[in-house]
Design an enzyme around this catalytic site. Structure first.
Site, PDB file in Angstrom:
ATOM      1  N   GLY A  43       8.387   0.617  -4.323  1.00  0.00           N
ATOM      2  CA  GLY A  43       7.436   0.480  -3.216  1.00  0.00           C
ATOM      3  C   GLY A  43       7.918   0.912  -1.843  1.00  0.00           C
ATOM      4  O   GLY A  43       7.125   1.278  -0.993  1.00  0.00           O
ATOM      5  N   GLU A  98      12.608  -2.993   2.228  1.00  0.00           N
ATOM      6  CA  GLU A  98      11.640  -3.491   1.254  1.00  0.00           C
ATOM      7  C   GLU A  98      10.219  -3.160   1.722  1.00  0.00           C
ATOM      8  O   GLU A  98       9.978  -2.969   2.920  1.00  0.00           O
ATOM      9  CB  GLU A  98      11.862  -5.016   1.097  1.00  0.00           C
ATOM     10  CG  GLU A  98      10.857  -5.790   0.276  1.00  0.00           C
ATOM     11  CD  GLU A  98      10.819  -5.403  -1.196  1.00  0.00           C
ATOM     12  OE1 GLU A  98      10.789  -4.201  -1.510  1.00  0.00           O
ATOM     13  OE2 GLU A  98      10.762  -6.314  -2.039  1.00  0.00           O
ATOM     14  N   ASP A  99       9.288  -3.109   0.782  1.00  0.00           N
ATOM     15  CA  ASP A  99       7.906  -2.803   1.162  1.00  0.00           C
ATOM     16  C   ASP A  99       7.189  -4.031   1.718  1.00  0.00           C
ATOM     17  O   ASP A  99       6.595  -3.987   2.785  1.00  0.00           O
ATOM     18  CB  ASP A  99       7.123  -2.180  -0.012  1.00  0.00           C
ATOM     19  CG  ASP A  99       7.156  -3.030  -1.291  1.00  0.00           C
ATOM     20  OD1 ASP A  99       7.803  -4.100  -1.299  1.00  0.00           O
ATOM     21  OD2 ASP A  99       6.530  -2.616  -2.282  1.00  0.00           O
ATOM     22  N   ASP A 102       6.367 -11.379   0.172  1.00  0.00           N
ATOM     23  CA  ASP A 102       5.186 -12.185  -0.099  1.00  0.00           C
ATOM     24  C   ASP A 102       5.634 -13.643  -0.226  1.00  0.00           C
ATOM     25  O   ASP A 102       5.828 -14.324   0.775  1.00  0.00           O
ATOM     26  CB  ASP A 102       4.538 -11.618  -1.367  1.00  0.00           C
ATOM     27  CG  ASP A 102       3.240 -12.292  -1.763  1.00  0.00           C
ATOM     28  OD1 ASP A 102       2.634 -12.963  -0.920  1.00  0.00           O
ATOM     29  OD2 ASP A 102       2.820 -12.155  -2.928  1.00  0.00           O
ATOM     30  N   LYS A 130       3.958 -10.870   4.465  1.00  0.00           N
ATOM     31  CA  LYS A 130       2.782 -11.714   4.182  1.00  0.00           C
ATOM     32  C   LYS A 130       3.233 -13.162   4.376  1.00  0.00           C
ATOM     33  O   LYS A 130       3.349 -13.943   3.436  1.00  0.00           O
ATOM     34  CB  LYS A 130       2.358 -11.474   2.725  1.00  0.00           C
ATOM     35  CG  LYS A 130       0.864 -11.401   2.506  1.00  0.00           C
ATOM     36  CD  LYS A 130       0.541 -11.374   1.027  1.00  0.00           C
ATOM     37  CE  LYS A 130       0.084 -10.026   0.544  1.00  0.00           C
ATOM     38  NZ  LYS A 130      -0.325 -10.062  -0.877  1.00  0.00           N
ATOM     39  N   PHE A 151      -4.480  -8.460  -1.181  1.00  0.00           N
ATOM     40  CA  PHE A 151      -3.662  -7.521  -1.939  1.00  0.00           C
ATOM     41  C   PHE A 151      -3.781  -6.125  -1.333  1.00  0.00           C
ATOM     42  O   PHE A 151      -4.861  -5.553  -1.283  1.00  0.00           O
ATOM     43  CB  PHE A 151      -4.063  -7.504  -3.415  1.00  0.00           C
ATOM     44  CG  PHE A 151      -3.076  -6.747  -4.242  1.00  0.00           C
ATOM     45  CD1 PHE A 151      -1.849  -7.307  -4.563  1.00  0.00           C
ATOM     46  CD2 PHE A 151      -3.351  -5.448  -4.664  1.00  0.00           C
ATOM     47  CE1 PHE A 151      -0.905  -6.593  -5.296  1.00  0.00           C
ATOM     48  CE2 PHE A 151      -2.411  -4.725  -5.397  1.00  0.00           C
ATOM     49  CZ  PHE A 151      -1.195  -5.307  -5.710  1.00  0.00           C
ATOM     50  N   ASP A 158       1.708  -0.033  -4.643  1.00  0.00           N
ATOM     51  CA  ASP A 158       0.816   0.370  -5.734  1.00  0.00           C
ATOM     52  C   ASP A 158      -0.026  -0.771  -6.273  1.00  0.00           C
ATOM     53  O   ASP A 158       0.224  -1.948  -6.001  1.00  0.00           O
ATOM     54  CB  ASP A 158       1.639   0.910  -6.911  1.00  0.00           C
ATOM     55  CG  ASP A 158       2.319  -0.216  -7.695  1.00  0.00           C
ATOM     56  OD1 ASP A 158       2.928  -1.103  -7.057  1.00  0.00           O
ATOM     57  OD2 ASP A 158       2.205  -0.246  -8.932  1.00  0.00           O
ATOM     58  N   ARG A 164      -0.040   4.713  -4.373  1.00  0.00           N
ATOM     59  CA  ARG A 164       1.188   4.824  -3.570  1.00  0.00           C
ATOM     60  C   ARG A 164       1.094   5.952  -2.553  1.00  0.00           C
ATOM     61  O   ARG A 164       1.735   5.913  -1.514  1.00  0.00           O
ATOM     62  CB  ARG A 164       2.401   5.104  -4.481  1.00  0.00           C
ATOM     63  CG  ARG A 164       2.785   3.947  -5.377  1.00  0.00           C
ATOM     64  CD  ARG A 164       4.173   4.195  -5.952  1.00  0.00           C
ATOM     65  NE  ARG A 164       4.467   3.383  -7.123  1.00  0.00           N
ATOM     66  CZ  ARG A 164       4.963   2.160  -7.083  1.00  0.00           C
ATOM     67  NH1 ARG A 164       5.199   1.583  -5.932  1.00  0.00           N
ATOM     68  NH2 ARG A 164       5.215   1.496  -8.201  1.00  0.00           N
TER      69      ARG A 164
HETATM   70  P1  5GP Z   1       7.528 -11.873  -3.592  1.00  0.00           P
HETATM   71  O1  5GP Z   1       8.645 -12.103  -4.568  1.00  0.00           O
HETATM   72  O2  5GP Z   1       7.954 -11.909  -2.150  1.00  0.00           O
HETATM   73  O3  5GP Z   1       6.371 -12.795  -3.861  1.00  0.00           O
HETATM   74  O4  5GP Z   1       6.917 -10.464  -3.918  1.00  0.00           O
HETATM   75  C1  5GP Z   1       7.434  -9.308  -3.480  1.00  0.00           C
HETATM   76  C2  5GP Z   1       6.918  -8.163  -4.307  1.00  0.00           C
HETATM   77  O5  5GP Z   1       5.603  -8.417  -4.823  1.00  0.00           O
HETATM   78  C3  5GP Z   1       6.777  -6.942  -3.457  1.00  0.00           C
HETATM   79  O6  5GP Z   1       7.973  -6.223  -3.391  1.00  0.00           O
HETATM   80  C4  5GP Z   1       5.670  -6.200  -4.158  1.00  0.00           C
HETATM   81  O7  5GP Z   1       6.202  -5.475  -5.240  1.00  0.00           O
HETATM   82  C5  5GP Z   1       4.788  -7.288  -4.718  1.00  0.00           C
HETATM   83  N1  5GP Z   1       3.662  -7.583  -3.816  1.00  0.00           N
HETATM   84  C6  5GP Z   1       3.427  -8.730  -3.130  1.00  0.00           C
HETATM   85  N2  5GP Z   1       2.289  -8.662  -2.426  1.00  0.00           N
HETATM   86  C7  5GP Z   1       1.796  -7.429  -2.651  1.00  0.00           C
HETATM   87  C8  5GP Z   1       0.627  -6.736  -2.185  1.00  0.00           C
HETATM   88  O8  5GP Z   1      -0.205  -7.219  -1.411  1.00  0.00           O
HETATM   89  N3  5GP Z   1       0.468  -5.460  -2.655  1.00  0.00           N
HETATM   90  C9  5GP Z   1       1.346  -4.853  -3.508  1.00  0.00           C
HETATM   91  N4  5GP Z   1       1.067  -3.607  -3.893  1.00  0.00           N
HETATM   92  N5  5GP Z   1       2.440  -5.477  -3.964  1.00  0.00           N
HETATM   93  C10 5GP Z   1       2.676  -6.738  -3.528  1.00  0.00           C
END
Ligand code: 5GP
Length: 187
Positions: A43, A98-99, A102, A130, A151, A158, A164
């Site tokens: 990402g 990182e992208d 969350d 987020k 989302f 993606d 992407r």
């Molecule tokens: P976390 O472990 O912080 O909950 O999640 C991180 C990962 O979840 C990100 O690197 C991404 O791959 C995915 N992710 C979380 N929220 C989103 C979103 O709104 N859109 C997309 N495409 N991926 C997300």
């Protein structure tokens, strides 16, 4: 593709301007330190490519691919390394690129894992934060934008490997992803 997007959250223009600012900040903070930028695939590839062109000091780049066990749009935070770094990070100033952060579970695992390799420092730069969804505390040292609990796709992010290549960050229409099954997805 654009017809699957509910709303544009961050335009191409805004991305460009904010990434320039981040580049200036990182260039100042890491001067004479030869930071190692660790891009979390897949990402963050587009963010890395644009950000590094705005960083005006010497740096090195490496890539790490991880997967998280996840439903269609949520991560569980159980991280598996698909591709590890090629570079030893002992005594290096590591900056994770990182992208999106969350729940924070993924970055919590990754930073803990990399910390065991004795880097000089380890910091996190995420394009999107987020923040309202955070479950574990993660130190976000640099971020581009905070986003609401929706989302999002585009600019590297993606849904099932699509979107992407959109040049902006947009909210995906709910009808595209609702349904939900559990599987293991490469980021
Ligand atoms: P976390 O472990 O912080 O909950 O999640 C991180 C990962 O979840 C990100 O690197 C991404 O791959 C995915 N992710 C979380 N929220 C989103 C979103 O709104 N859109 C997309 N495409 N991926 C997300």
């Amino acid at each position: 593709m654009d017809e699957d997007i509910e709303e544009i959250l961050v335009s191409q223009d805004k991305l460009e301007r904010r990434i320039k600012e981040l580049g200036i900040q990182i260039s100042e903070d890491y001067i004479r330190r030869l930071p190692l930028l660790v891009c979390i695939l897949r990402g963050a590839f587009m963010f890395l490519a644009d950000l590094t062109r705005e960083i005006k000091i010497p740096l090195a780049i490496d890539f790490m691919a991880i997967s998280t066990y996840e439903g269609k749009t949520e991560s569980s935070g159980i991280v598996k390394i698909l591709k590890d770094l090629d570079t030893p990070i002992e005594d290096r100033d590591v900056l994770i690129i990182e992208d999106i952060v969350d729940t924070g579970l993924t970055m919590d695992s990754v930073t803990k894992l990399l910390s065991t390799r004795n880097p000089k420092s380890i910091k996190l730069c995420t394009l999107l934060d987020k923040a309202e969804r955070r479950i574990v505390k993660v130190n976000v040292d640099y971020y581009g934008f905070t986003v609401p609990n929706k989302f999002v796709v585009g600019y590297g992010l993606d849904f099932e490997e699509r979107y992407r290549n959109l040049p902006f960050i947009g909210v995906l229409k709910e009808e595209i992803y609702k349904g939900g099954n559990n599987n293991i997805n490469a980021k």
